[in-house]
Structure formats: structure tokens, C-alpha cells
Design a protein around this motif. Structure first.
Motif, PDB file in Angstrom:
ATOM      1  N   ARG A 133       0.839  -1.212   0.000  1.00  0.00           N
ATOM      2  CA  ARG A 133       0.000   0.000   0.000  1.00  0.00           C
ATOM      3  C   ARG A 133       0.869   1.255   0.000  1.00  0.00           C
ATOM      4  NH1 ARG A 133      -4.276  -2.591   4.315  1.00  0.00           N
ATOM      5  NH2 ARG A 133      -5.637  -3.593   2.768  1.00  0.00           N
ATOM      6  N   GLU A 134       1.962   1.225   0.731  1.00  0.00           N
ATOM      7  CA  GLU A 134       2.885   2.385   0.702  1.00  0.00           C
ATOM      8  C   GLU A 134       3.429   2.587  -0.713  1.00  0.00           C
ATOM      9  OE1 GLU A 134       4.517   1.605   5.205  1.00  0.00           O
ATOM     10  OE2 GLU A 134       5.970   1.561   3.551  1.00  0.00           O
ATOM     11  N   ALA A 135       3.776   1.485  -1.369  1.00  0.00           N
ATOM     12  CA  ALA A 135       4.331   1.583  -2.730  1.00  0.00           C
ATOM     13  C   ALA A 135       3.309   2.180  -3.688  1.00  0.00           C
ATOM     14  CB  ALA A 135       4.766   0.200  -3.215  1.00  0.00           C
ATOM     15  N   ARG A 136       2.071   1.787  -3.507  1.00  0.00           N
ATOM     16  CA  ARG A 136       0.997   2.317  -4.363  1.00  0.00           C
ATOM     17  C   ARG A 136       0.803   3.804  -4.088  1.00  0.00           C
ATOM     18  NH1 ARG A 136      -4.173  -0.232  -2.440  1.00  0.00           N
ATOM     19  NH2 ARG A 136      -3.851   1.377  -0.880  1.00  0.00           N
ATOM     20  N   ASP A 137       0.719   4.161  -2.804  1.00  0.00           N
ATOM     21  CA  ASP A 137       0.399   5.547  -2.463  1.00  0.00           C
ATOM     22  C   ASP A 137       1.563   6.491  -2.758  1.00  0.00           C
ATOM     23  OD1 ASP A 137      -1.961   4.478  -1.679  1.00  0.00           O
ATOM     24  OD2 ASP A 137      -1.552   4.552   0.476  1.00  0.00           O
ATOM     25  N   ARG A 138       2.793   6.026  -2.535  1.00  0.00           N
ATOM     26  CA  ARG A 138       3.957   6.918  -2.719  1.00  0.00           C
ATOM     27  C   ARG A 138       4.451   6.956  -4.153  1.00  0.00           C
ATOM     28  NH1 ARG A 138       7.541   4.911   2.443  1.00  0.00           N
ATOM     29  NH2 ARG A 138       6.078   5.621   4.028  1.00  0.00           N
ATOM     30  N   GLY A 140       2.852   5.020  -7.000  1.00  0.00           N
ATOM     31  CA  GLY A 140       1.949   4.554  -8.058  1.00  0.00           C
ATOM     32  C   GLY A 140       2.286   3.144  -8.529  1.00  0.00           C
ATOM     33  N   PHE A 141       3.070   2.434  -7.720  1.00  0.00           N
ATOM     34  CA  PHE A 141       3.431   1.042  -8.059  1.00  0.00           C
ATOM     35  C   PHE A 141       2.265   0.154  -7.626  1.00  0.00           C
ATOM     36  CE2 PHE A 141       5.238  -3.101  -7.048  1.00  0.00           C
ATOM     37  CZ  PHE A 141       6.189  -3.321  -8.041  1.00  0.00           C
ATOM     38  N   THR A 142       1.621  -0.524  -8.586  1.00  0.00           N
ATOM     39  CA  THR A 142       0.454  -1.338  -8.243  1.00  0.00           C
ATOM     40  C   THR A 142       0.860  -2.801  -8.083  1.00  0.00           C
ATOM     41  OG1 THR A 142      -0.131  -1.649 -10.566  1.00  0.00           O
ATOM     42  CG2 THR A 142      -1.162   0.207  -9.405  1.00  0.00           C
ATOM     43  N   SER A 143       0.009  -3.535  -7.367  1.00  0.00           N
ATOM     44  CA  SER A 143       0.326  -4.938  -7.116  1.00  0.00           C
ATOM     45  C   SER A 143      -0.930  -5.675  -6.693  1.00  0.00           C
ATOM     46  CB  SER A 143       1.383  -5.058  -6.010  1.00  0.00           C
ATOM     47  OG  SER A 143       0.923  -4.445  -4.825  1.00  0.00           O
ATOM     48  N   CYS A 144      -0.833  -6.984  -6.687  1.00  0.00           N
ATOM     49  CA  CYS A 144      -1.864  -7.794  -6.048  1.00  0.00           C
ATOM     50  C   CYS A 144      -1.194  -9.022  -5.447  1.00  0.00           C
ATOM     51  CB  CYS A 144      -2.982  -8.158  -7.027  1.00  0.00           C
ATOM     52  SG  CYS A 144      -2.450  -9.187  -8.363  1.00  0.00           S
ATOM     53  N   LEU A 145      -1.943  -9.726  -4.622  1.00  0.00           N
ATOM     54  CA  LEU A 145      -1.399 -10.878  -3.902  1.00  0.00           C
ATOM     55  C   LEU A 145      -2.079 -12.161  -4.347  1.00  0.00           C
ATOM     56  CD1 LEU A 145      -1.154  -9.390  -0.292  1.00  0.00           C
ATOM     57  CD2 LEU A 145       0.741 -10.074  -1.784  1.00  0.00           C
ATOM     58  N   LEU A 146      -1.260 -13.180  -4.543  1.00  0.00           N
ATOM     59  CA  LEU A 146      -1.740 -14.524  -4.885  1.00  0.00           C
ATOM     60  C   LEU A 146      -1.302 -15.443  -3.739  1.00  0.00           C
ATOM     61  CD1 LEU A 146      -0.413 -14.456  -8.583  1.00  0.00           C
ATOM     62  CD2 LEU A 146      -2.712 -13.838  -7.789  1.00  0.00           C
ATOM     63  N   MET A 147      -2.237 -15.767  -2.870  1.00  0.00           N
ATOM     64  CA  MET A 147      -1.898 -16.647  -1.743  1.00  0.00           C
ATOM     65  C   MET A 147      -1.709 -18.070  -2.274  1.00  0.00           C
ATOM     66  SD  MET A 147      -3.938 -17.381   1.799  1.00  0.00           S
ATOM     67  CE  MET A 147      -4.976 -18.731   1.251  1.00  0.00           C
ATOM     68  N   SER A 148      -0.542 -18.650  -2.010  1.00  0.00           N
ATOM     69  CA  SER A 148      -0.217 -19.923  -2.658  1.00  0.00           C
ATOM     70  C   SER A 148      -0.178 -21.071  -1.660  1.00  0.00           C
ATOM     71  CB  SER A 148       1.126 -19.805  -3.381  1.00  0.00           C
ATOM     72  OG  SER A 148       1.023 -18.794  -4.364  1.00  0.00           O
ATOM     73  N   PHE A 149      -0.679 -22.202  -2.119  1.00  0.00           N
ATOM     74  CA  PHE A 149      -0.645 -23.423  -1.314  1.00  0.00           C
ATOM     75  C   PHE A 149       0.616 -24.211  -1.654  1.00  0.00           C
ATOM     76  CE2 PHE A 149      -5.408 -22.990  -2.030  1.00  0.00           C
ATOM     77  CZ  PHE A 149      -5.650 -22.394  -0.807  1.00  0.00           C
ATOM     78  N   LEU A 150       1.182 -24.830  -0.627  1.00  0.00           N
ATOM     79  CA  LEU A 150       2.362 -25.687  -0.820  1.00  0.00           C
ATOM     80  C   LEU A 150       1.888 -27.080  -1.218  1.00  0.00           C
ATOM     81  CD1 LEU A 150       4.513 -24.616   2.282  1.00  0.00           C
ATOM     82  CD2 LEU A 150       4.674 -23.805  -0.086  1.00  0.00           C
ATOM     83  N   ARG A 151       2.306 -27.511  -2.401  1.00  0.00           N
ATOM     84  CA  ARG A 151       1.741 -28.762  -2.930  1.00  0.00           C
ATOM     85  C   ARG A 151       2.358 -30.010  -2.306  1.00  0.00           C
ATOM     86  NH1 ARG A 151       2.510 -27.371  -8.941  1.00  0.00           N
ATOM     87  NH2 ARG A 151       1.298 -29.250  -9.348  1.00  0.00           N
ATOM     88  N   HIS A 152       3.477 -29.869  -1.564  1.00  0.00           N
ATOM     89  CA  HIS A 152       3.996 -31.060  -0.872  1.00  0.00           C
ATOM     90  C   HIS A 152       3.173 -31.352   0.385  1.00  0.00           C
ATOM     91  CE1 HIS A 152       6.251 -27.822   1.261  1.00  0.00           C
ATOM     92  NE2 HIS A 152       6.229 -28.651   2.297  1.00  0.00           N
ATOM     93  N   TYR A 172      -8.231  -6.994   3.102  1.00  0.00           N
ATOM     94  CA  TYR A 172      -7.180  -6.938   2.081  1.00  0.00           C
ATOM     95  C   TYR A 172      -7.751  -7.050   0.670  1.00  0.00           C
ATOM     96  CZ  TYR A 172      -4.213  -7.298   6.126  1.00  0.00           C
ATOM     97  OH  TYR A 172      -3.613  -7.046   7.336  1.00  0.00           O
ATOM     98  N   ALA A 173      -9.023  -6.640   0.521  1.00  0.00           N
ATOM     99  CA  ALA A 173      -9.699  -6.801  -0.781  1.00  0.00           C
ATOM    100  C   ALA A 173      -9.002  -6.020  -1.892  1.00  0.00           C
ATOM    101  CB  ALA A 173     -11.157  -6.361  -0.656  1.00  0.00           C
ATOM    102  N   ASP A 174      -8.270  -4.959  -1.530  1.00  0.00           N
ATOM    103  CA  ASP A 174      -7.564  -4.171  -2.553  1.00  0.00           C
ATOM    104  C   ASP A 174      -6.349  -4.915  -3.111  1.00  0.00           C
ATOM    105  OD1 ASP A 174      -6.502  -3.934   0.070  1.00  0.00           O
ATOM    106  OD2 ASP A 174      -5.379  -2.129  -0.474  1.00  0.00           O
ATOM    107  N   LEU A 175      -5.923  -5.986  -2.431  1.00  0.00           N
ATOM    108  CA  LEU A 175      -4.698  -6.680  -2.854  1.00  0.00           C
ATOM    109  C   LEU A 175      -4.893  -8.178  -3.096  1.00  0.00           C
ATOM    110  CD1 LEU A 175      -2.247  -4.957  -0.345  1.00  0.00           C
ATOM    111  CD2 LEU A 175      -2.170  -4.729  -2.833  1.00  0.00           C
ATOM    112  N   LEU A 331      -4.772  -6.932 -13.935  1.00  0.00           N
ATOM    113  CA  LEU A 331      -5.215  -5.536 -13.832  1.00  0.00           C
ATOM    114  C   LEU A 331      -6.549  -5.347 -14.545  1.00  0.00           C
ATOM    115  CD1 LEU A 331      -1.881  -3.650 -14.601  1.00  0.00           C
ATOM    116  CD2 LEU A 331      -3.282  -3.340 -12.535  1.00  0.00           C
ATOM    117  N   PRO A 332      -7.345  -4.370 -14.128  1.00  0.00           N
ATOM    118  CA  PRO A 332      -8.565  -4.032 -14.881  1.00  0.00           C
ATOM    119  C   PRO A 332      -8.196  -3.618 -16.317  1.00  0.00           C
ATOM    120  CG  PRO A 332      -8.506  -2.879 -12.766  1.00  0.00           C
ATOM    121  CD  PRO A 332      -7.158  -3.534 -12.944  1.00  0.00           C
TER     122      PRO A 332
END
Ligand code: HPA
Ligand code: ZN
Length: 353
Positions: A133-138, A140-152, A172-175, A331-332
Motif C-alpha cells: 500500500r505504501e508503494a501504491r500511495d507513494r 503509483g506502483f500497483t500490485s496484487c497478492l496470490l496466496m499460494s498453497f504448498l503442494r507437498h 485486504y480486498a484491494d490486494l 489488472l482491470p
């Protein structure tokens, strides 16, 4: 002054790549933990390390396959304990990515690596999201999060991780918009996670999965058909199946390829024999990414430059890789269109290297 004509052309190539607006779509935040930060966090958190210096730790990064890397990668993550640690890790990545001309990043993280050590999932989310969020606000660097499962680990463990994370979704709906699948591929096929991915799909998450890194082309097809993912992480073994290649090209299914990772983990023995250029030229939606840059010796720019040199990519092909990264992002559409226009205008102005 560059030392030689080849140094001059290397600099020109790097400068050309740097100026292209790019998205990074395959990045594990835990894989951005540089040895220096491991030592700093170990000191801050009073964690003992089995290495006496940054140099001796870095010297241990001589991998023979995916598992030999994963063993060190999970051990390295042991210094991440507090929200501030996850924040500092993420802020350091953003700074590095911005320097490479990355304007948007889709970042995987592995909560199970941390909850298994007693770190609360809330701590992981808060630290990473705070820095993004700091990166976005300061900047304009945008991002999103992909929560990943460990397949082992088991599918049940993945379900429990999902249940633990869902109460945080609104906050955390924005990310947090997506779900991924990583860790040891062979012997842990997509079908093992079909039910939990079906649940994530019902919940409206965007879906990605690692497939065809060390595993066969069949895992790529199964990730598409059984998990219903929109993008394949790696996917370099797809070439073993010509029908799959035709499908990837005709449906424009993105592959998030990570050339320096493939080299370090011996998926390829030489970058000049990497199939990314062939796949790109066959119409596959190839993107270039760094995967775990602290472990594999290069961030996004290094991956572009090393691939361009080893595979004689043309400036048009390099521009296509950047364009693919924007188009394959989550991204949209309006943001994608704006960034594609920015890229086109940079390409129109930039002298080709
Ligand atoms: N493959 C599988 N799991 C991973 C990777 C990878 O390249 N990087 C981090 N976790
Ligand atoms: Zn990966």
C-alpha cells in the motif's frame, strides 16, 4: 565510458529494457530475501543461522534441482517473524523492481511456510500489504497478492489455510485477489488440489498454478482442465505436447516463464537452449519473470537481458514480452490499456539497442 563495445551494447540493452513498462507476474516474496537481509533479520530476531557470513550463505546457493532450492528457501524464511520483517522484505523487493522498470507486480506468498513456525497468518498479510500500500500511495506502483498453497502438503492443509485466511479477505480486498500453487511439483499433481481450487473458484478468486517446471506437459493440461487456472507458472515442459502448444497459442494462455530460475535449478542446462524464444515465436503468450530473484541471481531486468543475449531476441520480441506481461496481468482492462499505450509510446521513442 563502457569498457568495451560489448559492454556498451549490454548497457544499451539494459537501458532499453529498463525503460519499458513491465509487469512481474511470477514472484515469490519469500524468494526475494537477500542473504544480507537474512543476516539482518536473524540478528534483529535473535535467530541462529548455520552460516557464519553472507558469503558462505550465498555460496550454498548451488542448486541441483527444485528440491535442493526449496530446502534452503524454506530454511531462509525462518528469520521472518514479525510484521515489520514481512514489511521490510516486501519494501526491498518493490524498490528493486521499480529500478528495473516494473510498474505492476502480482506477488505470491506461502502462508503455510510461516504458520507452521507459529507465525500468525495476520502478521504475514499485514506486513506484506502494508509495504504494497505504501508503494501504491507513494510511487503509483500497483500490485496484487496470490496466496499460494504448498503442494507437498495435503489438500486438507490447503483448505485449513484458506479457512484461516478468509476472515482477512475484506480487509485486504484491494490486494488479495488470487490463489496459486507452488513447491515440489513431481508427485504432487494438480488433481491433488482439485477440490480446494474449486472452492477458491466459487469464492471468486483468480487462479494460477505452477505446472510443467519439473513436471510433465500433462500437469499443464491438468492445471487448466482440473484446476481451471488462468495462467501457468513456468510451463516450459508444454513443448513436449504439440496439441497443448497449439491450445496455449490459440487460447492465449499466459506462461510466466523464469529463465534464470530454470537455469539455476537445471531445468535447462544453458540459457541458449531455453525454449522461451521458440514458444514466443510459435504464438504462445510468454512473459518473463524472476521467480525467486535473491536465490537465482537476477531480478526481472536481468532475466530480460540474459534471455535477449542468449537467444538473440529482437527489440520487437523484447517489446512483445513486455506487452504480454501487461496483457496477462490481472489488472482491470482500463489499466492494461493505459499501460499498453505507455509501452507503445516508449517503444516508438526508444532507440533499439
Ligand atoms: N517452483 C515451485 N515452488 C516454488 C518455486 C518454484 O520455482 N519458487 C518458490 N516456490
Ligand atoms: Zn515460482
Amino acid at each position: 565510458m563502457p569498457a568495451s563495445p560489448s559492454a556498451a551494447s549490454a548497457d544499451a540493452l539494459a537501458e532499453f529494457v529498463r525503460r519499458l513498462p513491465k509487469a512481474e507476474l511470477h514472484l515469490h516474496i519469500e524468494g526475494t530475501l537477500e542473504p544480507e537481509l537474512i543476516f539482518r533479520l536473524a540478528r534483529r530476531n535473535h535467530v541462529a543461522l548455520p552460516y557464519d557470513s553472507v558469503e558462505s550463505l550465498r555460496a550454498a546457493y548451488a542448486f541441483t534441482n527444485l528440491q535442493s532450492f526449496l530446502d534452503l528457501y524454506y530454511a531462509g524464511a525462518g528469520v521472518l517473524l514479525t510484521e515489520q520483517d514481512f514489511h521490510d522484505l516486501t519494501a526491498a523487493y518493490v524498490q528493486r523492481a521499480r529500478a528495473d522498470g516494473v510498474v505492476h507486480a502480482e506477488i505470491m506468498f506461502d502462508p503455510q511456510t510461516h504458520t507452521a513456525r507459529g507465525v500468525a497468518i495476520e502478521t504475514v498479510f499485514a506486513g506484506i500489504a502494508g509495504a504494497l500500500r505504501e508503494a501504491r500511495d507513494r510511487h503509483g506502483f500497483t500490485s496484487c497478492l496470490l496466496m499460494s498453497f504448498l503442494r507437498h502438503l495435503s489438500e486438507q492443509d490447503a483448505f485449513e489455510t484458506l479457512e484461516a485466511a478468509l476472515p482477512l479477505r475484506k480487509q485486504y480486498a484491494d490486494l488479495w485477489i488470487g490463489i496459486g500453487l507452488d513447491s515440489a511439483e513431481r508427485g504432487n499433481p494438480p488433481e491433488k488440489f482439485a477440490r480446494v481450487f474449486a472452492r477458491c473458484r466459487e469464492l471468486g478468486f483468480r487462479l494460477v498454478a505452477h505446472a510443467g517446471e519439473e513436471g510433465p506437459a500433462a500437469y499443464v493440461g491438468d492445471a487448466l482442465d482440473l484446476l481451471h487456472v488462468e495462467r501457468i507458472d513456468h510451463g516450459v515442459h508444454s513443448e513436449e505436447d504439440p496439441a497443448l502448444m497449439r491450445r496455449l497459442a490459440s487460447q492465449r494462455i499466459p506462461l510466466t516463464v523464469c529463465p534464470l530460475s530454470n537455469l539455476k535449478l537445471r531445468v535447462v542446462d544453458d540459457l541458449s537452449r531455453h525454449n522461451l524464444a521458440r514458444m514466443l515465436r510459435a504464438g504462445v503468450n510468454v512473459t518473463l519473470n524472476s521467480d525467486d530473484p535473491a536465490y537465482f541471481g537476477g531480478y526481472v531486468l536481468d532475466n530480460y537481458v540474459a534471455s535477449a543475449r542468449a537467444l538473440s531476441l529482437s527489440p520487437v520480441e523484447i517489446g512483445q514480452l513486455a506487452a504480454n506481461s501487461l496483457a496477462a496481468s490481472f489488472l482491470p482492462d482500463a489499466d492494461k490499456a493505459r499501460l499498453a499505450r505507455d509501452l507503445a509510446s516508449v517503444l516508438a521513442q526508444c532507440p533499439a539497442p
